[in-house]
Enzyme design. Structure first.
Site, PDB file in Angstrom:
ATOM      1  CD  GLU A   1       1.428  -8.854  -7.539  1.00 23.68           C
ATOM      2  OE1 GLU A   1       0.889  -7.852  -8.037  1.00 23.68           O
ATOM      3  OE2 GLU A   1       1.263  -9.204  -6.359  1.00 23.68           O
TER       4      GLU A   1
ATOM      5  NE  ARG B   1       4.883  -3.250   5.871  1.00 21.12           N
ATOM      6  CZ  ARG B   1       5.275  -4.286   6.623  1.00 21.12           C
ATOM      7  NH1 ARG B   1       5.430  -4.153   7.911  1.00 21.12           N
ATOM      8  NH2 ARG B   1       5.508  -5.470   6.066  1.00 21.12           N
TER       9      ARG B   1
ATOM     10  CB  CYS C   1       8.005  -8.919  -4.362  1.00 26.46           C
ATOM     11  SG  CYS C   1       8.249 -10.198  -3.118  1.00 26.46           S
TER      12      CYS C   1
ATOM     13  CG  HIS D   1       3.080 -11.239  -3.969  1.00 24.24           C
ATOM     14  ND1 HIS D   1       3.123 -10.033  -4.622  1.00 24.24           N
ATOM     15  CD2 HIS D   1       4.154 -11.249  -3.129  1.00 24.24           C
ATOM     16  CE1 HIS D   1       4.173  -9.352  -4.187  1.00 24.24           C
ATOM     17  NE2 HIS D   1       4.818 -10.061  -3.290  1.00 24.24           N
TER      18      HIS D   1
HETATM   19  N1  PCA Z   1       7.839 -10.813  -0.089  1.00 22.22           N
HETATM   20  C1  PCA Z   1       8.330  -9.457  -0.076  1.00 22.22           C
HETATM   21  C2  PCA Z   1       9.806  -9.574  -0.359  1.00 22.22           C
HETATM   22  C3  PCA Z   1      10.148 -10.999  -0.208  1.00 22.22           C
HETATM   23  C4  PCA Z   1       8.861 -11.707  -0.123  1.00 22.22           C
HETATM   24  O1  PCA Z   1       8.709 -12.936  -0.096  1.00 22.22           O
HETATM   25  C5  PCA Z   1       7.561  -8.540  -1.022  1.00 22.22           C
HETATM   26  O2  PCA Z   1       6.375  -8.780  -1.261  1.00 22.22           O
HETATM   27  O3  PCA Z   1       8.123  -7.569  -1.515  1.00 22.22           O
END
Ligand code: PCA
Length: 212
Positions: free
Chosen positions: A78, A88, A141, A165
């Site tokens: 990111e 959502r 996140c 991610h």
């Molecule tokens: N993914 C979510 C929140 C926790 C996770 O593992 C996100 O992308 O915000």
């Protein structure tokens, strides 16, 4: 050297969260650097509080947070967090913010300070799917990344920090579902490579320049 790396607990329809499964399988030591791990709740507010509390009480040299982005087809580095919460689905405490700022007078966006491009290159060299991402979403996140970067800035802690991610792990995806996934050990390997790139980068900055 000490690096903190976090994963998240399960949320929504996911029975397990591969981010934490991969993080907890990481070696405790990489290149003589201590790897410390913690699991965060998928809750606006308390997830980042747990993280910032740890950073406030310890001296880490870098922080990498990880989370699941189901449906993505690569490990994604990111680039930034935005000052917005728009969920959502409710978080694990039942809270579902809509068009809310994270910090009312905060910056619109904050950039990751991890060497994201080098990390993506390194993963690709090792034949792992990797991409740069320009949106960490507007869920927990993104909120954790935003608060992390805002906190480091406010407390003048100049340590690299950011967010990775990960896609679904094959072990937890029903085979008949046509959905991208990676074996968990490959996700762990990808995170380990990111840490190695980061350690190299920190070493490069700290080494005194050679005089000619
Ligand atoms: N993914 C979510 C929140 C926790 C996770 O593992 C996100 O992308 O915000």
């Amino acid at each position: 050297m000490r690096i903190l790396i976090t994963g998240f607990e399960a949320f929504g329809d996911n029975v397990v969260n591969p981010s934490w499964e991969a993080v907890k399988d990481l070696p405790r030591v990489i290149d003589a650097c201590r790897i410390e791990t913690v699991i965060l709740p998928v809750c606006f507010g308390s997830g980042s509080e747990k993280l910032l509390d740890m950073i406030g009480k310890n001296r880490f040299d870098a922080v990498i947070c990880t989370g699941l982005a189901g449906g993505r087809t690569a490990i994604t580095l990111e680039v930034l967090a935005i000052n917005l919460m728009h969920a959502r689905i409710p978080d694990n405490a039942g809270y579902q913010p809509e068009w809310e700022k994270i910090i009312s007078d905060g910056e619109d966006g904050l950039f990751s300070t991890l060497p994201v491009r080098k990390m993506a290159e390194r993963l690709k060299e090792e034949n792992l799917p990797a991409e740069i991402s320009f949106s960490a979403g507007t869920y927990v996140c993104n909120e954790v990344l935003y608060r992390l970067l805002a906190f480091l800035r406010k407390t003048s802690r100049e340590i690299p920090a950011g967010f990775v991610h990960v896609p679904y792990a094959s072990e937890y995806v029903e085979k008949e579902k046509d959905i991208f996934s990676m074996p968990l050990d490959q996700i762990t390997r990808g995170l380990e490579l990111c840490i190695r790139v980061l350690i190299d980068e920190i070493g490069r900055k700290e080494r005194p320049k050679q005089s000619t």
